[in-house]
Design a protein around this motif. Structure first.
Motif, PDB file in Angstrom:
ATOM      1  N   LEU A 284      32.007  15.024 -87.454  1.00  0.00           N
ATOM      2  CA  LEU A 284      31.701  14.336 -86.281  1.00  0.00           C
ATOM      3  C   LEU A 284      30.508  14.541 -86.125  1.00  0.00           C
ATOM      4  O   LEU A 284      30.309  15.758 -85.484  1.00  0.00           O
ATOM      5  CB  LEU A 284      32.769  15.153 -85.307  1.00  0.00           C
ATOM      6  N   GLN A 285      30.175  13.638 -85.150  1.00  0.00           N
ATOM      7  CA  GLN A 285      29.042  13.412 -84.273  1.00  0.00           C
ATOM      8  C   GLN A 285      29.038  12.496 -83.310  1.00  0.00           C
ATOM      9  O   GLN A 285      30.310  10.768 -83.541  1.00  0.00           O
ATOM     10  CB  GLN A 285      27.980  12.278 -85.009  1.00  0.00           C
ATOM     11  N   VAL A 286      28.678  12.857 -82.059  1.00  0.00           N
ATOM     12  CA  VAL A 286      28.515  11.722 -80.728  1.00  0.00           C
ATOM     13  C   VAL A 286      27.324  10.960 -80.993  1.00  0.00           C
ATOM     14  O   VAL A 286      26.184  11.711 -80.874  1.00  0.00           O
ATOM     15  CB  VAL A 286      28.727  12.687 -79.543  1.00  0.00           C
ATOM     16  N   VAL A 287      27.614   9.614 -80.784  1.00  0.00           N
ATOM     17  CA  VAL A 287      26.074   8.381 -80.303  1.00  0.00           C
ATOM     18  C   VAL A 287      26.365   8.222 -78.746  1.00  0.00           C
ATOM     19  O   VAL A 287      27.798   7.656 -78.865  1.00  0.00           O
ATOM     20  CB  VAL A 287      25.863   8.269 -81.827  1.00  0.00           C
ATOM     21  N   GLU A 288      25.251   7.611 -78.848  1.00  0.00           N
ATOM     22  CA  GLU A 288      24.714   6.385 -77.815  1.00  0.00           C
ATOM     23  C   GLU A 288      24.774   4.905 -78.314  1.00  0.00           C
ATOM     24  O   GLU A 288      23.532   5.114 -78.727  1.00  0.00           O
ATOM     25  CB  GLU A 288      24.331   6.714 -77.251  1.00  0.00           C
ATOM     26  N   LEU A 289      25.414   4.361 -78.334  1.00  0.00           N
ATOM     27  CA  LEU A 289      25.042   2.543 -78.845  1.00  0.00           C
ATOM     28  C   LEU A 289      24.576   1.711 -77.152  1.00  0.00           C
ATOM     29  O   LEU A 289      25.311   2.131 -77.024  1.00  0.00           O
ATOM     30  CB  LEU A 289      25.915   2.166 -79.933  1.00  0.00           C
ATOM     31  N   THR A 290      23.648   0.844 -77.715  1.00  0.00           N
ATOM     32  CA  THR A 290      23.267  -0.426 -76.898  1.00  0.00           C
ATOM     33  C   THR A 290      23.552  -1.452 -77.095  1.00  0.00           C
ATOM     34  O   THR A 290      23.090  -2.030 -78.100  1.00  0.00           O
ATOM     35  CB  THR A 290      21.916  -0.100 -76.317  1.00  0.00           C
ATOM     36  N   ILE A 291      24.543  -2.176 -76.020  1.00  0.00           N
ATOM     37  CA  ILE A 291      24.444  -3.293 -77.025  1.00  0.00           C
ATOM     38  C   ILE A 291      23.948  -4.450 -77.311  1.00  0.00           C
ATOM     39  O   ILE A 291      22.794  -4.679 -76.448  1.00  0.00           O
ATOM     40  CB  ILE A 291      25.547  -4.154 -76.099  1.00  0.00           C
ATOM     41  N   THR A 292      24.383  -4.754 -77.920  1.00  0.00           N
ATOM     42  CA  THR A 292      22.908  -6.053 -78.128  1.00  0.00           C
ATOM     43  C   THR A 292      23.472  -7.729 -78.443  1.00  0.00           C
ATOM     44  O   THR A 292      24.417  -8.419 -78.631  1.00  0.00           O
ATOM     45  CB  THR A 292      21.714  -5.682 -79.245  1.00  0.00           C
ATOM     46  N   ASP A 293      22.487  -8.742 -78.482  1.00  0.00           N
ATOM     47  CA  ASP A 293      22.290  -9.861 -78.566  1.00  0.00           C
ATOM     48  C   ASP A 293      23.544 -10.134 -80.088  1.00  0.00           C
ATOM     49  O   ASP A 293      24.208 -11.400 -79.421  1.00  0.00           O
ATOM     50  CB  ASP A 293      21.507 -10.854 -78.244  1.00  0.00           C
ATOM     51  N   ALA A 294      22.832  -9.386 -80.729  1.00  0.00           N
ATOM     52  CA  ALA A 294      23.823 -10.071 -82.046  1.00  0.00           C
ATOM     53  C   ALA A 294      25.336  -8.556 -82.442  1.00  0.00           C
ATOM     54  O   ALA A 294      25.736  -9.188 -83.564  1.00  0.00           O
ATOM     55  CB  ALA A 294      22.920  -8.995 -83.262  1.00  0.00           C
ATOM     56  N   ALA A 295      25.397  -8.684 -81.506  1.00  0.00           N
ATOM     57  CA  ALA A 295      26.372  -7.557 -81.737  1.00  0.00           C
ATOM     58  C   ALA A 295      27.356  -8.374 -81.362  1.00  0.00           C
ATOM     59  O   ALA A 295      27.991 -10.014 -80.287  1.00  0.00           O
ATOM     60  CB  ALA A 295      26.465  -5.895 -80.304  1.00  0.00           C
ATOM     61  N   PRO A 296      28.964  -8.250 -82.953  1.00  0.00           N
ATOM     62  CA  PRO A 296      29.827  -9.504 -82.795  1.00  0.00           C
ATOM     63  C   PRO A 296      30.556  -9.342 -82.142  1.00  0.00           C
ATOM     64  O   PRO A 296      31.554  -9.931 -81.184  1.00  0.00           O
ATOM     65  CB  PRO A 296      30.640  -8.114 -83.897  1.00  0.00           C
TER      66      PRO A 296
ATOM     67  N   ARG B  38      27.974   1.490 -85.957  1.00  0.00           N
ATOM     68  CA  ARG B  38      26.823   0.113 -85.338  1.00  0.00           C
ATOM     69  C   ARG B  38      27.033  -0.854 -86.106  1.00  0.00           C
ATOM     70  O   ARG B  38      26.497  -2.051 -85.220  1.00  0.00           O
ATOM     71  CB  ARG B  38      26.367   0.870 -86.464  1.00  0.00           C
ATOM     72  N   GLN B  39      26.946  -1.738 -87.240  1.00  0.00           N
ATOM     73  CA  GLN B  39      27.535  -3.195 -87.004  1.00  0.00           C
ATOM     74  C   GLN B  39      28.799  -3.655 -85.868  1.00  0.00           C
ATOM     75  O   GLN B  39      27.940  -4.799 -85.405  1.00  0.00           O
ATOM     76  CB  GLN B  39      28.088  -3.566 -88.387  1.00  0.00           C
ATOM     77  N   LEU B  40      29.237  -3.349 -85.948  1.00  0.00           N
ATOM     78  CA  LEU B  40      30.151  -3.221 -84.010  1.00  0.00           C
ATOM     79  C   LEU B  40      29.224  -4.265 -82.905  1.00  0.00           C
ATOM     80  O   LEU B  40      29.403  -4.483 -82.844  1.00  0.00           O
ATOM     81  CB  LEU B  40      32.145  -3.179 -84.377  1.00  0.00           C
ATOM     82  N   LEU B  41      28.675  -2.264 -82.487  1.00  0.00           N
ATOM     83  CA  LEU B  41      27.995  -2.345 -81.322  1.00  0.00           C
ATOM     84  C   LEU B  41      27.104  -3.118 -81.166  1.00  0.00           C
ATOM     85  O   LEU B  41      26.001  -3.628 -80.106  1.00  0.00           O
ATOM     86  CB  LEU B  41      28.409  -1.115 -81.064  1.00  0.00           C
ATOM     87  N   VAL B  42      25.949  -2.768 -82.900  1.00  0.00           N
ATOM     88  CA  VAL B  42      24.841  -2.882 -82.734  1.00  0.00           C
ATOM     89  C   VAL B  42      24.656  -3.869 -83.296  1.00  0.00           C
ATOM     90  O   VAL B  42      23.569  -5.280 -82.979  1.00  0.00           O
ATOM     91  CB  VAL B  42      23.730  -2.229 -83.052  1.00  0.00           C
ATOM     92  N   GLY B  43      25.053  -4.482 -84.581  1.00  0.00           N
ATOM     93  CA  GLY B  43      24.734  -6.387 -84.586  1.00  0.00           C
ATOM     94  C   GLY B  43      23.955  -5.800 -86.099  1.00  0.00           C
ATOM     95  O   GLY B  43      23.396  -7.070 -86.358  1.00  0.00           O
ATOM     96  N   GLU B  44      23.601  -4.672 -86.798  1.00  0.00           N
ATOM     97  CA  GLU B  44      23.004  -4.016 -87.459  1.00  0.00           C
ATOM     98  C   GLU B  44      23.992  -5.109 -89.268  1.00  0.00           C
ATOM     99  O   GLU B  44      25.261  -5.279 -88.918  1.00  0.00           O
ATOM    100  CB  GLU B  44      23.136  -2.822 -88.097  1.00  0.00           C
ATOM    101  N   THR B  45      23.045  -5.426 -89.879  1.00  0.00           N
ATOM    102  CA  THR B  45      23.854  -5.608 -91.443  1.00  0.00           C
ATOM    103  C   THR B  45      24.245  -5.263 -92.089  1.00  0.00           C
ATOM    104  O   THR B  45      23.960  -3.777 -91.731  1.00  0.00           O
ATOM    105  CB  THR B  45      22.297  -6.549 -92.558  1.00  0.00           C
ATOM    106  N   PRO B  46      25.400  -4.929 -92.634  1.00  0.00           N
ATOM    107  CA  PRO B  46      25.869  -3.965 -93.442  1.00  0.00           C
ATOM    108  C   PRO B  46      24.919  -2.757 -94.013  1.00  0.00           C
ATOM    109  O   PRO B  46      25.607  -2.303 -94.515  1.00  0.00           O
ATOM    110  CB  PRO B  46      26.813  -4.726 -94.386  1.00  0.00           C
ATOM    111  N   MET B  47      23.547  -3.470 -95.095  1.00  0.00           N
ATOM    112  CA  MET B  47      22.624  -2.700 -95.661  1.00  0.00           C
ATOM    113  C   MET B  47      21.707  -2.111 -94.587  1.00  0.00           C
ATOM    114  O   MET B  47      21.673  -1.087 -95.079  1.00  0.00           O
ATOM    115  CB  MET B  47      21.971  -3.450 -96.478  1.00  0.00           C
ATOM    116  N   GLU B  48      21.008  -2.777 -93.700  1.00  0.00           N
ATOM    117  CA  GLU B  48      21.186  -1.597 -92.579  1.00  0.00           C
ATOM    118  C   GLU B  48      21.725  -0.556 -91.750  1.00  0.00           C
ATOM    119  O   GLU B  48      21.902   0.884 -91.860  1.00  0.00           O
ATOM    120  CB  GLU B  48      20.543  -2.782 -91.581  1.00  0.00           C
TER     121      GLU B  48
END
Length: 248
Positions: free
Chosen positions: A145-157, A212-222
């Motif tokens: 388990l990990q706690v992370v803080e993520l910042t929403i980006t323009d690319a986020a779904p 991360r894909q959902l909130l930051v908008g990374e590609t699946p590979m990233e």
């Protein structure tokens, strides 16, 4: 508050300095002469002796301490010291080495208040520096388990969605929300997610890439490269209504 720290090495001494800077009272326990001299040169009170022996800890004030930190490299000393601390109704924090992480955590986590592994904490700091500003690991809560803080980006779904429309993977939970530079708070369902907003999430390692894909908008590979293995399929309620991809 009053703390007893066993071990005046790198981890113990740095911890003591931080606590002292915040106005707390610290007593160190150490048996290595050069290490004792270094701590005393920094004006710390040091009890010389074996931190796994109750008379030594009693001399250090364990009976009146609010918490005991067993921060040596010796697992047996650390665990024994914590058991003595428990007997004196102290909060107990036990250090383990990275190599012992999985097995020791499972064996001892229920017998002490907190288990820490400094190597992992250092790795979290390095990871944050490498990843940049949109993702920040805060802490490991358990081996998986990990706690992370993520910042929403323009690319986020989910950019433009509300909290009520956000559905993270089953093994992830939103703990806090902050609008751009505003303080973090408990989220309400009608809050809207916009670029720059921050979400603090508790998640299993296996689903971090989905988050991360959902909130930051990374590609699946990233996301897979940055967060480890896991599926890349995500969906949202709004997307489900419009037949586009999103989070479940």
């Amino acid at each position: 508050m009053q703390f007893v720290i066993i071990g005046a090495g790198r981890v113990g001494l740095r911890t003591a300095r931080v606590l002292r800077d915040e106005g707390h009272e610290i007593t160190l326990v150490e048996r290595d002469e050069p290490t004792i001299r270094r701590a005393r040169n920094q004006d710390f009170p040091v009890i010389e002796g074996d931190g796994s022996r109750e008379p030594v800890l009693e001399e250090a004030g364990v009976a009146d301490a609010d918490a005991l930190g067993a921060l040596t490299r010796d697992l047996n000393v650390n665990f024994t010291a914590c058991m003595i601390g428990n007997h004196h109704d102290c909060r107990t924090v036990m250090r383990i080495d990275e190599a012992y992480r999985e097995g020791i955590y499972r064996k001892y986590a229920n017998q002490v208040d907190e288990v820490i592994y400094p190597e992992r904490l250092g790795a979290i700091g390095a990871k944050n520096a490498l990843l940049g500003g949109t993702i920040r690991a805060i802490a490991d809560i358990a081996p998986s388990l990990q706690v992370v803080e993520l910042t929403i980006t323009d690319a986020a779904p989910v950019n433009g969605y509300t909290i009520s429309e956000l559905h993270l993977p089953a093994d992830a939970t939103v703990l806090a929300f902050g609008k751009d530079t505003q303080p973090l708070e408990i989220p309400t369902e009608d809050l809207s997610l916009e670029a720059g907003d921050r979400l603090v999430v508790l998640a299993e390692f296996d689903v971090l890439n989905d988050v991360r894909q959902l909130l930051v908008g990374e590609t699946p590979m990233e996301a897979a490269a940055n967060a480890g293995s896991g599926s890349s399929s995500v969906s949202t309620d709004r997307d489900a209504d419009s037949d586009t991809g999103g989070a479940n």
